[in-house]
Scaffold this active site. Structure first.
Site, short mmCIF file in Angstrom:
data_model
loop_
_atom_site.label_atom_id
_atom_site.label_comp_id
_atom_site.label_asym_id
_atom_site.label_seq_id
_atom_site.Cartn_x
_atom_site.Cartn_y
_atom_site.Cartn_z
CD GLU A 147 -2.95 -0.56 -0.24
OE1 GLU A 147 -3.23 0.62 -0.47
OE2 GLU A 147 -3.27 -1.49 -1.00
CB CYS A 198 -13.56 4.36 -13.47
SG CYS A 198 -14.36 5.97 -13.48
CB CYS A 212 -18.70 4.01 -19.69
SG CYS A 212 -17.74 5.42 -19.12
CB CYS A 258 -18.43 0.63 -15.94
SG CYS A 258 -18.52 1.21 -14.25
CB CYS A 280 -22.24 6.28 -14.03
SG CYS A 280 -20.86 7.43 -14.11
S1 SF4 Z 1 -19.75 4.38 -16.05
FE1 SF4 Z 1 -19.09 5.97 -14.61
S2 SF4 Z 1 -18.02 4.86 -13.00
FE2 SF4 Z 1 -18.19 3.47 -14.76
S3 SF4 Z 1 -16.28 3.72 -15.92
FE3 SF4 Z 1 -17.81 5.14 -16.78
S4 SF4 Z 1 -17.47 7.06 -15.68
FE4 SF4 Z 1 -16.48 5.46 -14.48
#
Ligand code: SF4
Length: 347
Positions: A35, A190, A197, A200, A206
């Site tokens: 870390e 992200c 996205c 995601c 989002c």
């Molecule tokens: S949908 Fe939103 S949280 Fe997901 S990768 Fe795209 S910007 Fe990031």
């Protein structure tokens, strides 16, 4: 469990990183080490350093008992050297103040040198399976985009808001996996530019994605132009290939690392040279180059002065200075530009 954390955990089960070196033989020592190394540094850069450290210092005690020069030497090239000095200091703290066992609560963990709130939280969840929110650069990016949080994340009010959101999304179980998942999502999907996205798990709600302005988050800090500084690096080099090195003071730029003598101005250099009785054979300016720090740019003019012998009045060895044969291995940490110059000298 919240829908947010459930989606994150389901995504992690399929796509999260589960084979990083510190995810094997999990221990507070290995997690803490990773870390600290991962602060401001990417996983692929950290891996060889983590492996070298755990080989040379397999235990916390081994690290705590090592000379600082050995630690800095192994850290050379990873940057942000205050982290290495703090790492060494924290290892001693754990040995002295906690009988060699990492503390298992946030307050004590945050008392260790170089361990802030997010790092403490990450260690406690990854090593001890405790429930704590983290807020590193990756998580800030995910949360500012997901909730469309505007404002520079270094501002106290924005930071407070983000901590609140990070805590609000915590799951009731699988704390280690969730922490790793948040880090992975920010690092692999992200991302700063071109976030993926469509892959995601948070895409459906989002806000930044819905607005189509993911690139606006997190709000960047208002840019100040970097200060420009100049230095002359003096390479005193003997006919036996020895160069004169000095150890930097423990704090400040390149703290504790070994460097060539540096001078802000030609006048300072001339004054220095005048006080030495140098048996000079020749001098040569090498090509200047620039080293960029987070808050200034350092323009470096290297100057080689070839000497007959190192036995110069005033330029003697002590614990903060030495003559080093450039073909031998150097026993200490070296600032990156110094390593670059040494490589050029031996090429
Ligand atoms: S949908 Fe939103 S949280 Fe997901 S990768 Fe795209 S910007 Fe990031």
């Amino acid at each position: 469990m919240s829908d947010f954390s459930l989606r994150i955990l389901n995504w992690y089960d399929q796509y999260g990183r589960k084979n990083l070196p510190w995810q094997h033989d999990i221990s507070p020592y290995r997690v803490w080490l990773s870390e600290v190394m991962l602060q401001q540094t990417q996983v692929k850069t950290v891996i060889p350093y983590f492996e070298a450290f755990t080989e040379q210092f397999p235990t916390l005690e081994a690290l705590a008992n090592a000379p600082e020069d050995e630690v800095l030497k192994l850290w050379s090239g990873l940057g942000y050297y205050a982290r290495a000095r703090n790492l060494h200091k924290a290892a001693k703290q754990v040995c002295d103040d906690f009988a060699g066992d990492f503390p298992d609560n946030r307050e004590a963990m945050e008392s260790l040198a170089g361990v802030g709130r997010s790092t403490a939280a990450a260690i406690l969840s990854l090593a001890f399976e405790q429930s704590h929110a983290i807020l590193d650069g990756n998580v800030k990016r995910v949360l500012t985009r997901f909730h469309a949080v505007e404002g520079w994340t270094g501002k106290a009010a924005i930071l407070k808001q983000l901590w609140g959101l990070a805590e609000q999304h915590l799951p009731e179980t699988r704390h280690r996996d969730y922490t790793q998942a948040m880090m992975d999502l920010g690092a692999t999907l992200c991302t700063r530019s071109k976030p993926r996205c469509n892959d995601c798990p948070l895409q459906a709600d989002c806000v930044a994605y819905a607005q189509g302005n993911m690139g606006d988050y997190p709000t960047p800090k208002k840019k100040k132009s970097l200060a420009e500084k100049h230095t002359i690096m003096l390479i005193l080099k003997t006919s036996k290939n020895e160069v004169f090195m000095q150890k930097r003071p423990p704090t400040g730029i390149w703290g504790g690392l070994w460097c060539f003598p540096q001078f802000d101005t030609q006048q300072d250099l001339d004054d220095y040279l005048q006080t030495q009785q140098l048996d000079t054979l020749a001098s040569q300016q090498l090509a200047p180059f620039t080293h960029v720090f987070s808050h200034f740019r350092l323009h470096i003019q290297p100057l080689i002065i070839a000497l007959e012998s190192p036995l110069i009045a005033g330029v003697m060895e002590d614990e903060h200075s030495l003559w080093y044969n450039i073909h031998a291995e150097f026993e200490g940490g070296l600032a990156t530009p110094v390593q670059k110059l040494l490589d050029a000298l031996t090429a």
